[in-house]
Write an enzyme that holds these catalytic residues in place. Structure first.
Site, PDB file in Angstrom:
ATOM      1  N   GLU A 177     -12.651  21.737  -7.051  1.00 53.07           N
ATOM      2  CA  GLU A 177     -13.005  20.793  -5.992  1.00 53.07           C
ATOM      3  C   GLU A 177     -12.496  19.407  -6.385  1.00 53.07           C
ATOM      4  O   GLU A 177     -12.666  18.975  -7.524  1.00 53.07           O
ATOM      5  CB  GLU A 177     -14.530  20.831  -5.863  1.00 53.07           C
ATOM      6  CG  GLU A 177     -15.200  19.606  -5.337  1.00 53.07           C
ATOM      7  CD  GLU A 177     -16.732  19.689  -5.526  1.00 53.07           C
ATOM      8  OE1 GLU A 177     -17.290  20.788  -5.702  1.00 53.07           O
ATOM      9  OE2 GLU A 177     -17.362  18.623  -5.506  1.00 53.07           O
TER      10      GLU A 177
ATOM     11  N   HIS B  41     -24.135  24.895 -10.315  1.00 53.72           N
ATOM     12  CA  HIS B  41     -24.140  26.194  -9.633  1.00 53.72           C
ATOM     13  C   HIS B  41     -24.799  27.285 -10.463  1.00 53.72           C
ATOM     14  O   HIS B  41     -24.146  28.262 -10.836  1.00 53.72           O
ATOM     15  CB  HIS B  41     -22.706  26.625  -9.299  1.00 53.72           C
ATOM     16  CG  HIS B  41     -21.963  25.685  -8.404  1.00 53.72           C
ATOM     17  ND1 HIS B  41     -20.587  25.705  -8.266  1.00 53.72           N
ATOM     18  CD2 HIS B  41     -22.395  24.705  -7.576  1.00 53.72           C
ATOM     19  CE1 HIS B  41     -20.212  24.776  -7.408  1.00 53.72           C
ATOM     20  NE2 HIS B  41     -21.280  24.135  -6.973  1.00 53.72           N
TER      21      HIS B  41
ATOM     22  N   ASN C 195     -18.045  27.193  -4.207  1.00 50.96           N
ATOM     23  CA  ASN C 195     -19.389  26.617  -4.120  1.00 50.96           C
ATOM     24  C   ASN C 195     -20.291  27.637  -3.427  1.00 50.96           C
ATOM     25  O   ASN C 195     -19.904  28.246  -2.441  1.00 50.96           O
ATOM     26  CB  ASN C 195     -19.332  25.313  -3.339  1.00 50.96           C
ATOM     27  CG  ASN C 195     -18.188  24.428  -3.810  1.00 50.96           C
ATOM     28  OD1 ASN C 195     -17.028  24.817  -3.669  1.00 50.96           O
ATOM     29  ND2 ASN C 195     -18.485  23.299  -4.369  1.00 50.96           N
TER      30      ASN C 195
END
Ligand code: FDA
Length: 503
Positions: free
Chosen positions: A356, A442, A480
């Site tokens: 990202e 995460h 994600n």
């Protein structure tokens, strides 16, 4: 005192808990939702619900005397963190031996603090991770259902190309392109219409005012605005806040008994409550749910839980890093806080990484490209109950983080080589730390689907006990995770409401 009872109880109000609460409420089942964090709907003395990232106060973090932001420093100076007073703030950083985990606290869980990136994984990788789940049904029904409910939208590419607020992303895209790497737009739950009004000066700024990890005052479609609002709208769902469930057991009649501590805003336990229910849904997140079940199994309150409870935990391969751009490759003083693009090298079988392009809004030009890399790190760890301390511990090692770092480094060495650039050494506290390998955004796994539960999240060994959150995901999903967590919870609820709740 008699236990307060409800047909269904949901623990935790993140993605898994919110989906469960809505679908139970719609089915006409009276449901109690227990959340340890507060409800974020009341303005503080500054007229805002959430504090800013640049001047954090007590609202920022969960019972801390100093903030613990992911980027500890800039030019090695501790400019980022601030002293605060202890309070049930919205962001927590849970420390284990070699890994700390950021989680949201409050009605809405992680949706209150996250970057809103709403990514659906490659179908082939989903199938690799969930071989027993019908992928056609997931991609045909549950992913679309989740995206629609979450309010997923995409940035207008023309605006993206022209606005100063995403110059940082375009600069990172160029650097990736110079290395022959592919970039891809990613959807988000932040309302891009609102963001454009912020840019135009016709709406108060939130994503364009540095707000994200301590909450967004505008624009973000967090769960309290979507699933949870709809759940309350059914009239069948009640939420109790500042109540932390600490144990679960089963009564002789098969109902579940929960003990919860109600705290005040100083953290003091003001009441210990007992609840009972017929159906129990665990949505405390990978850490919260796994901890409850590991403790229940190993202290003997739910002794028939499977040995797989506690196992299969991973960080989604998270590694954060920064690169220093050349002086002429500016990122701009203005950066929106919502990421909209990723470097997609997942198809590279030798070294799969999805990175990202992350914002670093500081209000001045700093030439830094920041990234959150998601690597295909195969390492997994387990949670265990330590009877001496009563704590649930995580067995993750530094060597397991090093695997993510090696993979991220391979990709970003390529980018640096192609651009004749270097890493930033000043962002993560100690001197010369380039890769932030000691935290994750995460957390995934701990009660893995098909291992600790059946293929629908029904906990093995017990009837009418379910897991609906990130603990079901086996440690890695390649992107994600919240869209996948939401879609799996939708799939569980669709099945359970048909098969398990018939009179
Ligand atoms: P989640 O953690 O959301 O919710 C669990 C809830 O249960 C919490 O509110 C917690 O307080 C509560 N709880 C836990 N134990 C309890 C107990 N014993 N009693 C009562 N309540 C209890 N993902 C993504 O897809 N895109 C992104 O852009 C980002 N960005 C991002 C940034 C940051 C800073 C963070 C911290 C995280 C992200 N994420 C993300 C990750 C994403 O937010 C995360 O995967 C989901 O919130 C997990 O959803 P769950 O439903 O599993 O739990």
């Amino acid at each position: 005192d008699a236990a307060e009872s409800a047909p269904a109880i949901v623990v935790g109000s993140g993605y898994g808990g919110a989906v469960a609460a809505l679908r139970l409420g719609q089915a006409g089942i009276r449901t109690l939702l227990l959340e340890m964090g507060r409800l974020w709907n009341t303005a503080g003395p500054d007229g805002k619900v959430f504090c800013s990232t640049t001047a954090p106060d007590q609202r920022s973090m969960w019972f801390r005397t100093r903030t613990e932001a992911p980027l500890a420093s800039f030019l090695w100076l501790d400019l980022v963190n601030k002293d605060i007073s202890p309070y049930p703030g919205v962001l927590d950083r849970v420390h284990y031996d070699n890994m700390s985990v950021y989680v949201g606290r409050g009605v809405g869980g992680g949706s209150l603090v996250n970057g809103g990136m709403a990514v659906t994984p490659l179908k082939s990788y989903f199938t690799e991770q969930f071989p027993t789940v019908d992928a056609d049904e997931m991609y045909g029904t549950y992913y679309p259902r989740a995206r629609a409910m979450l309010g997923v939208n995409t940035i207008d590419p023309a605006w993206f190309e022209s606005t100063d607020w995403y110059r940082f992303t375009r600069t990172s895209r160029k650097a990736a392109g110079n290395a022959g790497l592919k970039t891809t737009f990613v959807p988000n739950v932040y309302d891009f219409g609102h963001m454009r009004q912020e840019a135009a000066g016709t709406a108060p700024k939130s994503a364009l005012a540095g707000e994200v990890i301590y909450g967004n005052n505008q624009g973000k479609r967090s769960l309290d605005k979507t699933y949870l609002a709809a759940a309350l709208g059914t009239g069948n769902v009640t939420v109790h806040t500042l109540e932390k469930v600490r144990s679960v057991s089963r009564a002789g009649d098969g109902s579940y008994v929960l003990t919860a501590d109600r705290i005040d805003t100083t953290g003091a336990v003001v009441e210990t409550k007992e609840y009972s229910c017929t159906y129990l849904f665990l949505g405390g997140g990978s850490l919260g749910t796994t901890e409850l079940l590991v403790r229940a199994r190993d202290t003997g309150t739910l002794p028939d839980l499977d040995p797989a409870v506690g196992a299969g935990w991973g960080t989604n391969g998270n590694t954060m890093l920064g690169r220093a751009n050349h002086v002429w490759d500016t990122v701009g003083a203005d950066e929106a806080t919502m990421p909209v693009m990723g470097i997609d090298d997942w198809a590279n079988a030798d070294n799969p990484v999805f990175a990202e392009i992350a914002p670093l809004p500081m209000g001045f030009e700093h030439w830094i490209s920041l990234y959150l890399a998601i690597t295909k790190n195969p390492e997994r760890a387990s949670f265990t109950y330590d009877s001496a301390s009563g704590a649930v511990k995580l067995g993750w090692t530094a060597a397991q983080s090093a695997v993510s770092v090696r993979m991220a480094k391979k990709l970003f060495d390529r980018i640096n080589l192609a651009n004749a650039t270097i890493y930033r050494y000043d962002l993560f506290g100690s001197r010369s730390k380039v890769f932030a390998d000691d935290f994750t955004y995460h957390p995934l796994g701990g009660c893995v689907l098909g291992k600790a539960t059946d293929d629908y999240g029904r906990v093995k060994g017990y009837r009418r006990l379910y897991v609906t959150d990130g603990s079901l995901v086996p440690g890695n999903i390649g992107v994600n995770p919240f869209v996948t967590i939401t879609a799996l919870a939708e799939r569980t609820m669709a099945r359970v409401l048909v098969e398990d709740t018939a009179p």
